[in-house]
Scaffold this motif. Sequence first.
Motif, PDB file in Angstrom:
ATOM      1  N   SER A   1      -1.706  30.831  76.913  1.00 19.67           N
ATOM      2  CA  SER A   1      -0.562  30.336  77.202  1.00 19.67           C
ATOM      3  C   SER A   1      -0.929  29.688  78.548  1.00 19.67           C
ATOM      4  N   VAL A   2      -1.349  30.338  79.475  1.00 18.24           N
ATOM      5  CA  VAL A   2      -1.629  29.761  80.771  1.00 18.24           C
ATOM      6  C   VAL A   2      -2.604  28.426  80.732  1.00 18.24           C
ATOM      7  N   SER A   3      -3.701  28.374  79.644  1.00 20.83           N
ATOM      8  CA  SER A   3      -4.344  27.286  79.375  1.00 20.83           C
ATOM      9  C   SER A   3      -3.742  26.231  78.956  1.00 20.83           C
ATOM     10  N   ARG A   4      -2.927  26.551  77.825  1.00 20.94           N
ATOM     11  CA  ARG A   4      -2.007  25.254  77.396  1.00 20.94           C
ATOM     12  C   ARG A   4      -1.042  24.769  78.563  1.00 20.94           C
ATOM     13  N   GLU A   5      -0.302  25.581  79.351  1.00 20.81           N
ATOM     14  CA  GLU A   5       0.398  25.000  80.259  1.00 20.81           C
ATOM     15  C   GLU A   5      -0.403  24.468  81.330  1.00 20.81           C
ATOM     16  N   ILE A   6      -1.613  24.760  81.947  1.00 21.46           N
ATOM     17  CA  ILE A   6      -2.546  23.815  82.776  1.00 21.46           C
ATOM     18  C   ILE A   6      -2.582  22.395  81.981  1.00 21.46           C
ATOM     19  N   ALA A   7      -3.124  22.584  80.733  1.00 14.72           N
ATOM     20  CA  ALA A   7      -3.150  21.488  80.196  1.00 14.72           C
ATOM     21  C   ALA A   7      -2.249  20.453  80.195  1.00 14.72           C
ATOM     22  N   ASN A   8      -0.717  20.803  79.891  1.00 16.62           N
ATOM     23  CA  ASN A   8       0.293  19.962  79.885  1.00 16.62           C
ATOM     24  C   ASN A   8       0.674  19.473  81.350  1.00 16.62           C
ATOM     25  N   ASN A   9       0.136  20.251  82.287  1.00 16.31           N
ATOM     26  CA  ASN A   9       0.385  19.928  83.504  1.00 16.31           C
ATOM     27  C   ASN A   9      -0.611  18.637  83.991  1.00 16.31           C
ATOM     28  N   GLU A  10      -1.576  18.377  83.243  1.00 21.12           N
ATOM     29  CA  GLU A  10      -2.406  17.174  83.441  1.00 21.12           C
ATOM     30  C   GLU A  10      -1.631  15.931  83.266  1.00 21.12           C
TER      31      GLU A  10
ATOM     32  N   GLY B   1      -2.440  19.698  62.929  1.00 24.58           N
ATOM     33  CA  GLY B   1      -3.556  20.142  62.128  1.00 24.58           C
ATOM     34  C   GLY B   1      -4.683  20.634  62.755  1.00 24.58           C
ATOM     35  N   SER B   2      -4.880  20.380  64.293  1.00 19.42           N
ATOM     36  CA  SER B   2      -6.201  20.605  65.081  1.00 19.42           C
ATOM     37  C   SER B   2      -5.714  22.219  65.275  1.00 19.42           C
ATOM     38  N   ASN B   3      -7.221  22.859  65.444  1.00 18.48           N
ATOM     39  CA  ASN B   3      -7.206  24.366  65.894  1.00 18.48           C
ATOM     40  C   ASN B   3      -7.661  24.599  67.169  1.00 18.48           C
ATOM     41  N   VAL B   4      -7.778  23.534  67.940  1.00 23.77           N
ATOM     42  CA  VAL B   4      -8.070  23.791  69.425  1.00 23.77           C
ATOM     43  C   VAL B   4      -7.160  22.710  70.098  1.00 23.77           C
ATOM     44  N   ASP B   5      -6.938  23.002  71.716  1.00 28.77           N
ATOM     45  CA  ASP B   5      -6.432  22.111  72.457  1.00 28.77           C
ATOM     46  C   ASP B   5      -7.777  21.545  73.105  1.00 28.77           C
ATOM     47  N   TYR B   6      -7.495  20.239  73.511  1.00 29.06           N
ATOM     48  CA  TYR B   6      -8.749  19.395  73.926  1.00 29.06           C
ATOM     49  C   TYR B   6      -8.468  18.362  74.850  1.00 29.06           C
ATOM     50  N   TYR B   7      -9.317  17.857  75.589  1.00 39.02           N
ATOM     51  CA  TYR B   7      -8.958  16.589  76.565  1.00 39.02           C
ATOM     52  C   TYR B   7      -9.534  15.489  75.753  1.00 39.02           C
ATOM     53  N   HIS B   8      -8.917  14.452  75.892  1.00 39.60           N
ATOM     54  CA  HIS B   8      -9.314  13.205  75.071  1.00 39.60           C
ATOM     55  C   HIS B   8      -9.745  12.223  76.033  1.00 39.60           C
ATOM     56  N   ASP B   9     -11.053  11.852  75.987  1.00 35.02           N
ATOM     57  CA  ASP B   9     -11.629  11.175  77.244  1.00 35.02           C
ATOM     58  C   ASP B   9     -11.098   9.634  77.135  1.00 35.02           C
ATOM     59  N   GLU B  10     -10.726   9.141  75.913  1.00 33.03           N
ATOM     60  CA  GLU B  10     -10.545   7.680  76.037  1.00 33.03           C
ATOM     61  C   GLU B  10      -9.256   7.424  76.500  1.00 33.03           C
ATOM     62  N   THR B  11      -8.424   8.274  76.606  1.00 31.27           N
ATOM     63  CA  THR B  11      -6.820   8.160  76.966  1.00 31.27           C
ATOM     64  C   THR B  11      -6.702   9.155  78.327  1.00 31.27           C
ATOM     65  N   GLY B  12      -7.490  10.006  78.557  1.00 32.82           N
ATOM     66  CA  GLY B  12      -7.212  10.718  79.699  1.00 32.82           C
ATOM     67  C   GLY B  12      -6.019  11.937  79.393  1.00 32.82           C
ATOM     68  N   ILE B  13      -5.794  12.161  77.977  1.00 33.26           N
ATOM     69  CA  ILE B  13      -4.605  12.972  77.788  1.00 33.26           C
ATOM     70  C   ILE B  13      -5.146  14.355  77.173  1.00 33.26           C
ATOM     71  N   TRP B  14      -4.470  15.213  77.455  1.00 37.42           N
ATOM     72  CA  TRP B  14      -4.628  16.638  76.859  1.00 37.42           C
ATOM     73  C   TRP B  14      -3.883  16.878  75.579  1.00 37.42           C
ATOM     74  N   TYR B  15      -4.241  17.124  74.478  1.00 34.68           N
ATOM     75  CA  TYR B  15      -3.730  17.355  73.330  1.00 34.68           C
ATOM     76  C   TYR B  15      -3.526  18.942  72.995  1.00 34.68           C
ATOM     77  N   LYS B  16      -2.543  19.140  72.387  1.00 37.55           N
ATOM     78  CA  LYS B  16      -2.217  20.757  72.057  1.00 37.55           C
ATOM     79  C   LYS B  16      -2.222  20.678  70.514  1.00 37.55           C
ATOM     80  N   THR B  17      -2.541  21.968  70.021  1.00 36.76           N
ATOM     81  CA  THR B  17      -2.369  22.104  68.692  1.00 36.76           C
ATOM     82  C   THR B  17      -1.020  22.366  68.472  1.00 36.76           C
ATOM     83  N   ASP B  18      -0.548  22.217  67.113  1.00 37.62           N
ATOM     84  CA  ASP B  18       1.003  22.340  66.804  1.00 37.62           C
ATOM     85  C   ASP B  18       1.594  23.659  66.789  1.00 37.62           C
ATOM     86  N   GLU B  19       0.887  24.668  67.389  1.00 36.40           N
ATOM     87  CA  GLU B  19       1.175  26.040  67.288  1.00 36.40           C
ATOM     88  C   GLU B  19       2.312  26.267  68.163  1.00 36.40           C
ATOM     89  N   GLY B  20       3.645  26.710  67.800  1.00 34.40           N
ATOM     90  CA  GLY B  20       4.423  26.984  68.647  1.00 34.40           C
ATOM     91  C   GLY B  20       5.702  25.650  68.631  1.00 34.40           C
TER      92      GLY B  20
END
Length: 920
Positions: free
Chosen positions: A38-47, A57-76
């Motif tokens: 949960s904290v990991s997802r929160e830190i990602a969102n604060n970026e 449909g993704s299974n993992v959260d990740y940082y997208h280099d081309e846009t500089g945006i953190w993407y989350k899975t759709d869990e929750g």
Amino acid sequence: MEREPPEIVILMLKACVFLALVPFICISQANSEQLDKSVSREIANNENPGFISIDCGSNVDYYHDETGIWYKTDEGFVETGENRMTSSSVKLNYLYFGKQLITLRCFPEGDRNCYTLKPKEGKNKKYLIRALFSYGNYDGKNLQQSFQLYLGVDLWQDIDFIEYYYHTEIIHTPSTDTIHVCLIKSSPTIPCISSLELRLLNNSIYQNEEINSTGAPQPLLKLEERFDVGPSTCYYKDPRNFVGRRDARYKDDVYDRMWSCDQLLYITFDWYPMGLDESINMDNATNDTYKLPANVLKSAAQPRNVTRTLGFVYTAYSSTAQYYVYLHFNEIEKLSDGKKRKINITFKNQPVPSKPIVLDYLKPVTLNIKIQGDVLFNISATSDSNAPPILNAYEIYKLITPLDSPTYAQDVGAITDIKSSYLVNKLSWQGDPCLPTEYAWEGLVCTGDTIPRITSLNLSSSKLTGEINISFSYLTELEFLDLSYNELEGSLPEFLAHLPKLKVLNLTGNKLSGPIPKDLKEKADNTTLELSVAGNHDLCMTGSCKKKNIVVPLVASFSALFLIILISLGFRIFKRQKALSFHVIPPARSNSKKWGSLKSKHHAFSYNEILNITDNFKTIIGEGGFGKVYIGILQDRTQLAVKMLSTSSKQGYKEFQSEVQLLMIVHHRNLVSLIGYCDEGEIKALIYEYMANGNLQQYLLVENSNILNWTKRLKIAVDAAHGLDYLHNGCKPPIMHRDLKSSNILLDENLHAKIADFGLSRAFGKDDDSHISTRPAGTFGYVDPQFQRTGNTNKKNDIYSFGIILFELITGKKALIKAPDETIHILQWVLPLIKGGDIQNIVDTRLQGEFNINSAWKVVEVAMSCISQTAAERPDISQILVELKECLSLEIVQSNTGSARDIIELTSLSTGSEITPSAR
């Protein structure tokens, strides 16, 4: 002297405790892993503050280099659907969004499946919402995609595409804190979505004339076209090898808009791209309220024949369709001294605006125009212009006027709480409960000409367990309620008798026990209510119930036996300890959340009285972790604030109980007074004096036309300091508030300030002035940094928070100052001004300099002492109170704004004559 227990007994006790705690240790570790995630997802969102970015449909959260945006899975965010991946033979290698297109969330079951977005910024804010879709032949059937996309209760877009991907955007100002984005199965095609993105916008941009009153459904702006018209390389080769449209995103676009460019524009309309001038430094650009990215601002188009106009035609869907067009201009050529580019703009041959636009170097200008039917515009140079017309970018949005209002907010909150409390697993229970009518939740019937209300609820055979939830009492239009053939237990609650329109109540086949409440039985006897309770074998039908013998089985467990011994020893030790010096209401039981009745001199309200004084919970005036606050009116027209406890929040329950414990024993004219309470089973309510002018934060808002003058601000500071001084130094033991903030400083009709909301407060013994706390306390922006680092709780934490409140009073700004592209703390803004000695710009500029400079500087010095990074250096609140009174007297005397009454009141405050006895 008591003998020490034998060593063997101590060892056995330790072993027993270890065995007993093993399950809890395992649970703790599991919870820790979940917390880490949960904290990991929160830190990602604060970026990316103000962003919600979901790779469906993704299974993992990740940082997208081309846009500089953190993407989350759709869990929750979504409860249904299944993950899919596009075929490896389909190349979706688009630079800025290809990664999101590869994964899909598809919905083979159900007619409506919804994502639920809850942006932190809440309602009445402007958001851009974007949905991306791909198919990528994930199922090997090569089908054309066709389904519908809804935003809440309104049709957003018919999705119908055979291309490799499709995207759509909409600008929305929600009237609630929750946004539903729903996929509707309108054809045999299975709906799938690749990405869902929300971006917070500045409320001042993308304006339209159709804004409704607060709380009403707001018009929507659906993107039709957004073009960057300047780059000379405005084409690319897509996977099918033909020249066409390019979609791009830029890291410096604070709103993450998707910008299109198409070579066809130049061919069709005879435009000439001026290219991208990389040498231009857009850091010097000014007045850019739309925050366009540098690549868009640094390029433009002009007519190929410079003596002609820039013309464009966009064919409307119908002659009645309405559009908003936003034309973006930025002068990128340095014309010689005195020369200017001047342009005229006509829409359907009508000049807009009435005067020519004069462009200045690197000063962007955006023109907003409303038009009906085809969008046809021409941009031409004026006769005295020194350069041909240009255009950097344009956007076209279609106006969508909502056809329906969403379901009544109180009904939505109640049915959502029921769903959550009972874990109702019905596929249709997604999105708005009542609308669109063909997708209303299973078991619900809604009526209402303008705003739908839930009038019938059938949850028969729905596997409901536990007691009957108080949330049913908020469905005040309910006429039919069927809870039959579930596993409901406990007593039959009184509040069911007070549902004003209930005609049928079916509770057959449950495990309810105890007597039928008198009012409910009377309604059933006089036939105003059809009541069915058969099959509840422990339910007493006669009005007097005999207690049954209870046999408690003996559990022969070695560890359990020693646990009992351990508890007994602990109880003996506890009895020898000194009890706390003030009365505490018994804590809640962990399994049922029931606690002791509120016994005091305060007036006890029945639930029926609560319904009457709140007019069936008609008007909400606040909401917190405990539940909602409603306005109440007694027969003598006295106004009250009624705080109802929600059963869905465990944290809110603890805060609610803490507030009861304190307000029963502390009394001061600068603390909000408890008038009474309601204590009927699961129904808990606190009734307070009504504070007519709301809270300090609301009163300081820029939008508030009633500007507090400097003297009133000082009086509020003195009032608040008196209240805090009473808690810290007048109560035995001292009490820490732990959540001081401007929204917890309430103002009565005379603008006298009172501290409220004691849900996080803590009392300390004489020798216990500090405490290491593992429980989060306080509100971000007001929390002492030292507490955040060490967890050390003491009175100086409150002093730091009080210093932030003083700075809010001084500057008129919030603790967290929101700008279009960032949020900064008030100290980041004010400390450089203090260092520069700029008192005129430190004090709220709306006062227009009407304050005493000496008193202002003195208050600034007091606030600075409160926020010292070393807690030990912060003054006691009693010292702060003395200094604030000096500031107030200095202001009253030197500015001659005070009357004799002001002086008398100030003297009264100095003596503290109205302070009631300490809590003991």
